[in-house]
Design an enzyme around this catalytic site. Structure first.
Site, PDB file in Angstrom:
ATOM      1  N   ARG A   1       0.820  -1.212   0.000  1.00  0.00           N
ATOM      2  CA  ARG A   1       0.000   0.000   0.000  1.00  0.00           C
ATOM      3  C   ARG A   1       0.851   1.259   0.000  1.00  0.00           C
ATOM      4  O   ARG A   1       0.516   2.246  -0.653  1.00  0.00           O
ATOM      5  CB  ARG A   1      -0.974  -0.035   1.190  1.00  0.00           C
ATOM      6  CG  ARG A   1      -2.020  -1.103   0.958  1.00  0.00           C
ATOM      7  CD  ARG A   1      -3.112  -1.185   1.988  1.00  0.00           C
ATOM      8  NE  ARG A   1      -4.175  -2.024   1.419  1.00  0.00           N
ATOM      9  CZ  ARG A   1      -5.300  -2.355   2.022  1.00  0.00           C
ATOM     10  NH1 ARG A   1      -5.552  -1.927   3.250  1.00  0.00           N
ATOM     11  NH2 ARG A   1      -6.191  -3.107   1.410  1.00  0.00           N
TER      12      ARG A   1
ATOM     13  N   TYR B   1      -6.783   0.743  -7.134  1.00  0.00           N
ATOM     14  CA  TYR B   1      -6.268  -0.608  -6.832  1.00  0.00           C
ATOM     15  C   TYR B   1      -5.524  -0.691  -5.495  1.00  0.00           C
ATOM     16  O   TYR B   1      -5.323   0.310  -4.851  1.00  0.00           O
ATOM     17  CB  TYR B   1      -5.484  -1.222  -7.987  1.00  0.00           C
ATOM     18  CG  TYR B   1      -4.216  -0.593  -8.506  1.00  0.00           C
ATOM     19  CD1 TYR B   1      -3.564   0.447  -7.890  1.00  0.00           C
ATOM     20  CD2 TYR B   1      -3.644  -1.099  -9.692  1.00  0.00           C
ATOM     21  CE1 TYR B   1      -2.382   0.972  -8.417  1.00  0.00           C
ATOM     22  CE2 TYR B   1      -2.484  -0.589 -10.220  1.00  0.00           C
ATOM     23  CZ  TYR B   1      -1.852   0.444  -9.577  1.00  0.00           C
ATOM     24  OH  TYR B   1      -0.708   0.949 -10.110  1.00  0.00           O
ATOM     25  N   GLU B   2      -5.226  -1.918  -5.131  1.00  0.00           N
ATOM     26  CA  GLU B   2      -4.601  -2.195  -3.813  1.00  0.00           C
ATOM     27  C   GLU B   2      -5.501  -1.730  -2.666  1.00  0.00           C
ATOM     28  O   GLU B   2      -5.037  -1.224  -1.647  1.00  0.00           O
ATOM     29  CB  GLU B   2      -3.220  -1.536  -3.754  1.00  0.00           C
ATOM     30  CG  GLU B   2      -2.273  -2.042  -2.685  1.00  0.00           C
ATOM     31  CD  GLU B   2      -2.040  -3.538  -2.722  1.00  0.00           C
ATOM     32  OE1 GLU B   2      -1.913  -4.101  -3.825  1.00  0.00           O
ATOM     33  OE2 GLU B   2      -2.021  -4.158  -1.637  1.00  0.00           O
ATOM     34  N   GLY B   3      -6.820  -1.929  -2.853  1.00  0.00           N
ATOM     35  CA  GLY B   3      -7.819  -1.436  -1.890  1.00  0.00           C
ATOM     36  C   GLY B   3      -8.199  -0.022  -2.243  1.00  0.00           C
ATOM     37  O   GLY B   3      -7.361   0.875  -2.143  1.00  0.00           O
TER      38      GLY B   3
ATOM     39  N   GLN C   1      -9.429   2.119   2.168  1.00  0.00           N
ATOM     40  CA  GLN C   1      -8.336   2.610   3.020  1.00  0.00           C
ATOM     41  C   GLN C   1      -8.889   3.453   4.162  1.00  0.00           C
ATOM     42  O   GLN C   1      -8.433   3.384   5.302  1.00  0.00           O
ATOM     43  CB  GLN C   1      -7.353   3.475   2.207  1.00  0.00           C
ATOM     44  CG  GLN C   1      -6.743   2.801   0.998  1.00  0.00           C
ATOM     45  CD  GLN C   1      -5.912   1.591   1.350  1.00  0.00           C
ATOM     46  OE1 GLN C   1      -5.266   1.551   2.397  1.00  0.00           O
ATOM     47  NE2 GLN C   1      -5.931   0.585   0.494  1.00  0.00           N
TER      48      GLN C   1
END
Lengths: 594, 594
Positions: free
Chosen positions: A291, A435-437, A442
């Site tokens: 992240r 992306y990546e959450g 977040q």
């Protein structure tokens, strides 16, 4: 395309002065990361990124990846650049020496990744995903798995992927459908389809090692029934092609030179990594790093955009300054004389340099969490990391996207034309808040899990630092006004959090309603703290006559700008947090559109 | 691509109730614009846009325009759609009946253009530019020029362009280089190169009529030496090809199906239109219309994005509501249950419907300025138009871009994939804050020329309306809190303006430093006023039992959301305005990057 030049001066300002990386490494016993080594990584890394990766950025975007019957070909030059990167020893910089890595701290790997991402975001996805897979195997693999995979991955002979998302779920991994059936030989047969797999298939390496989330036949429902598997494209022992194939690649808005694959697993042979049903936990251990890496994309695209915009604003002649001609010998003044152009440039500069400080600050915590001999220090670093990671990911990508949009705007109509490369940076950056959450996820992670979930402890771990800083600098001759402002916001932060916490006890939707604005509010305060740390150093350099006074002056002016023009955005985010959930939830779903 | 459905209910809510278009038309003697005619335009226009234009939107983006040796071919279906549009009589809806138009008021043309732009922005550029050229000829052409050109343009047999920008200047037209040399026959020979010419060359019409800014040999320097010329692609009398050719088309971020041309004039035959050296004035008379039209793009792309996002948020199942499952029979809840998704959707809805109200409100002023028999009423409308136009252009495009980005975000990773069409809306919308005068230029126009240039008179023309509205509704049982908030901001607006005005007298850079934030600040207050006007009508419908109570409820909830979550952004913009110019101007240009 703006030619990327690594901003070594700003990087060194942070490394050498603001955050004293050298003392930090010495304190952690990371003796390999000597000042000479740091210098070499910066200098040589910059050359590689400027000379090899940057020239492939626009051509990679134009050409994109090719898909032909399961075979993916990366754009011209990508494969050769990867070979050069591996040959130069860059691939294993931060990897474990036991498997051929150089063993340098994570923070140095991050500094290198900044230069890679700024010069060519798409290209950087290939080694980036491999590093993710390496971390997972390193943290959770058996010794045999490490021996088999880590050496080849560290050497860059093989690359890796992370296969999580399926067509019907991204955020909600509890409902994945890919199945893993135990086989007589101890392996598993994986069947299912994964989408959005970056570097899922390509022509850069001999083999591709997929890390795949799947469910065992008897797995419990939801996230507690997910296991992680290693599924190599070619089986390491026999060299046979495994039952995994690329069904297609996506046509995307940006990062077009990064192959985003549909991967079909058809009874593919896989090997359980870590414990059964603990796959999501394995993923979470790598989350902080991944992240932070995604947050970096906001900085990387923002930095490239700023370099283009500053150059253009100095070159482009258009209109006269309202206070009289500044370049009377020319047909018009360079547009950098206009206050509104400066507003955009300074916003870009303030976010980029502030975000870089945030990234480097956080990367030091990664080092400490990994390397410190002191368990209390490790725990403290872990707590701060848990708190800062969602902010790095979301705040840096939100502001990075804003930065790239300003950069495009500075170019006027030319910004919209592909040739100039400014719009590519907007398109490339646009994936980073997703992306990546997603940034919404977040924000929930920050406010729900981290801050309220710890009864405010993780927040206090940070506000305490700011409080001490403000107390120590309350009488600073040049900066006391900003210190007082920061101190006030730091207090308000705690109060606002308490207010949301109280509301959330009655109604859990209050968390979701406040989350994104709470995260942004927090990010602005944190950047205020970091801008003051930079300003203190700059002011001290001016006072001492050390460093470059012009550079220090730029830092002080940008800090001033940040406090006057960007930090006030906290007021709006606070108002949104205080607005509560009712105005979001009162309208029945079916009445949104009629 | 989200299938576009014209939001007829919302359009009618404004037309029939909030702004009473029927009474407005009757008052102006625009008897042709009967309720039946308005209904027919809405219904039939919607069908054309939904069935003909919308299906060509994504294919047009994918295919783009083709350039081959000076010949430009538009994407498949574009030419046929244009023929259908012309055949349906749409092209001349708002054009002068003297030349074959239907003579309906501008506001009805704008309503139609909203549906066109929402369904297919690129396609809409071709008739859009033609309408611009028609206005210029209508306002400034000789009778002979009108006879020659307007009939064919109104009929859609020919199309038009506006040729202003050159490679070295867009904003700064005073330094254009294209020259016009008088010829013996009374015509002019034009030589020079123009860039960014939308619809500059294509295959949709028999002839293309370029309106070109150029300088006469003896012209004074700067903007006072610019003249406007008609330069047809084919000479009307002889049918011969004129000396103008398309050198290339641009490869752009978005609006890819709109041909953006480099046009080379090589001694092309042209005819002066209007007075010599008054070319820029001719342009300015059309500016209000063109800028409102560009502002509409923010609404158009935003509306299309909202339609896609609402549908997806109701269909996509992901995670459970924090307050417990809402669709327990399904694998997960539809994402519209999550507060953060609603935050995005309501932001989109509040901006779209607010921006639509702003556009229709402004379009009525256009009608009044053109059609009213009362010179005082005309002047009042002109003054309000002068004030509102830069706000429409910049505020609607800034917020429209935000809306399209939210729409993409609602889709998560799928939003980044071209197939879904959501990212195209971001790319298409991204040009709107740039062209037709960048938003920075709009802001200078608003604050410098309009507000301060009139000693605040143009602002007071609007704040007076708001003041009266607030006074009349101060005791409204359901809305008095919002009315009080609006009233307070309305007062603050005047005070803030006075403050900037004082500062600007000492330092003209204060105008540029404040301008963009001042414009956005103003836009938020104006939308607050318009949201309350809509809410008043909705509340009255509920009280009376007229209208659809569900629809009215949606209006009230969105108004509440706007006041709680979006209007507070004024605080940040005000702080930025108050920050002054010094923090922008203190850093020498050469120290921006080192």
């Amino acid at each position: 395309m703006p030619d990327y030049k690594a901003p070594l001066r700003d990087m060194r300002f942070l490394i050498d002065h603001v955050f004293d990386f050298h003392g930090h490494y010495a304190g952690l016993g990371a003796t390999d990361a000597s000042p000479d080594m740091v210098g070499a990584i910066l200098e040589e890394g910059a050359k590689f990124c400027e000379n090899v990766l940057s020239p492939l950025n626009r051509s990679g975007d134009e050409e994109g990846c090719h898909f032909d019957n399961g075979v993916v070909t990366t754009p011209k030059g990508f494969k050769e650049a990867f070979a050069q990167y591996v040959e130069g020893g860059w691939h294993g910089v931060a990897a474990d020496p036991a498997y051929g890595g150089q063993g340098l701290p994570s923070s140095l790997g991050l500094v290198l990744s900044e230069m890679i991402g700024s010069s060519n975001t798409s290209w950087g996805m290939y080694p980036g995903l491999t590093h993710g897979a390496m971390s997972a195997i390193h943290a959770h693999g058996s010794q045999a798995q490490k021996d088999t995979y880590l050496t080849k991955l560290t050497a860059g002979q093989w690359t890796g992927t992370m296969c999580l998302t399926e067509a019907h779920c991204g955020t909600d991994l509890g409902i994945i459908k890919t199945r893993a059936v135990p086989q007589a030989n101890g392996s598993y047969a994986l069947t299912g389809s994964k989408i959005f797999i970056s570097a899922g298939e390509h022509d850069m390496s001999e083999n591709i090692i997929h890390l795949v989330l799947a469910k065992l036949p008897d797995a419990p429902a939801g996230t507690k029934g997910i296991s992680l598997f290693i599924v190599p494209k070619f089986l390491p022992e026999s060299g046979e092609r495994n039952g995994v194939s690329c069904g297609s690649i996506e046509h995307k808005m940006g990062i077009k030179a990064s192959a985003t694959c549909v991967l079909n697993f058809d009874g593919a042979e896989g090997y359980l990594i870590g414990e059964a049903n603990k796959g999501l936990n394995c993923m979470f251990t790598m989350m902080n790093h991944a992240r932070l890496g995604t947050g970096m994309q906001g900085l990387c695209n923002g930095e490239a955009s700023f370099q283009g915009a500053v150059k253009y604003a100095n070159d482009r002649l258009q209109m006269r300054s309202l206070t009289g001609p500044k370049a009377p010998d020319k047909a018009a003044d360079p547009i950098i004389v206009h206050p509104d152009v400066r507003r955009m440039l300074l916003t870009m500069k303030a976010f980029n340099e502030g975000n870089r400080a945030l990234a480097y600050f956080t990367a030091q915590l990664l080092d400490t969490a990994h390397l410190s001999a002191d368990p209390d220090q490790r725990q403290e670093a872990e707590d701060l990391l848990a708190f800062l990671t969602p902010i790095c990911k979301a705040f840096m990508t939100e502001t990075g996207l804003e930065v790239t949009n300003h950069g495009m705007q500075v170019f006027g109509g030319h910004g919209f034309i592909r040739e100039w490369g400014m719009e590519q940076l907007v398109r490339d950056c646009r994936i980073a808040p997703i992306y990546e959450g997603t940034n919404g996820i977040q924000a929930l992670d920050l406010l729900g899990r981290k801050v309220l979930g710890s009864q405010g402890k993780l927040l206090r771990g940070f506000t305490k630092i700011v409080h001490k800083f403000c107390a120590a600098n309350a009488e600073h001759p040049q900066l006391k006004v900003q210190v007082a402002k920061l101190n006030q916001l730091n207090q308000q932060w705690g109060e606002l959090t308490a207010k949301v916490g109280m509301a959330a006890m009655k109604n859990p939707d209050e968390v979701g309603a406040a989350a994104l604005d709470y995260l942004m509010y927090s990010g602005y305060i944190i950047l205020g703290y970091l801008w003051l740390r930079m300003a203190l150093v700059a002011q001290a350099q001016i006072d001492n006559g050390s460093g470059d006074p012009d550079y220090a002056r730029g830092k002080l002016a940008t800090c001033e700008f940040y406090f006057k023009r960007l930090l006030p955005r906290t007021a709006t985010h606070r108002a949104a947090v205080e607005a509560g959930s009712e105005c979001l939830m009162s309208l029945p779903a079916e009445l949104f559109a009629l």
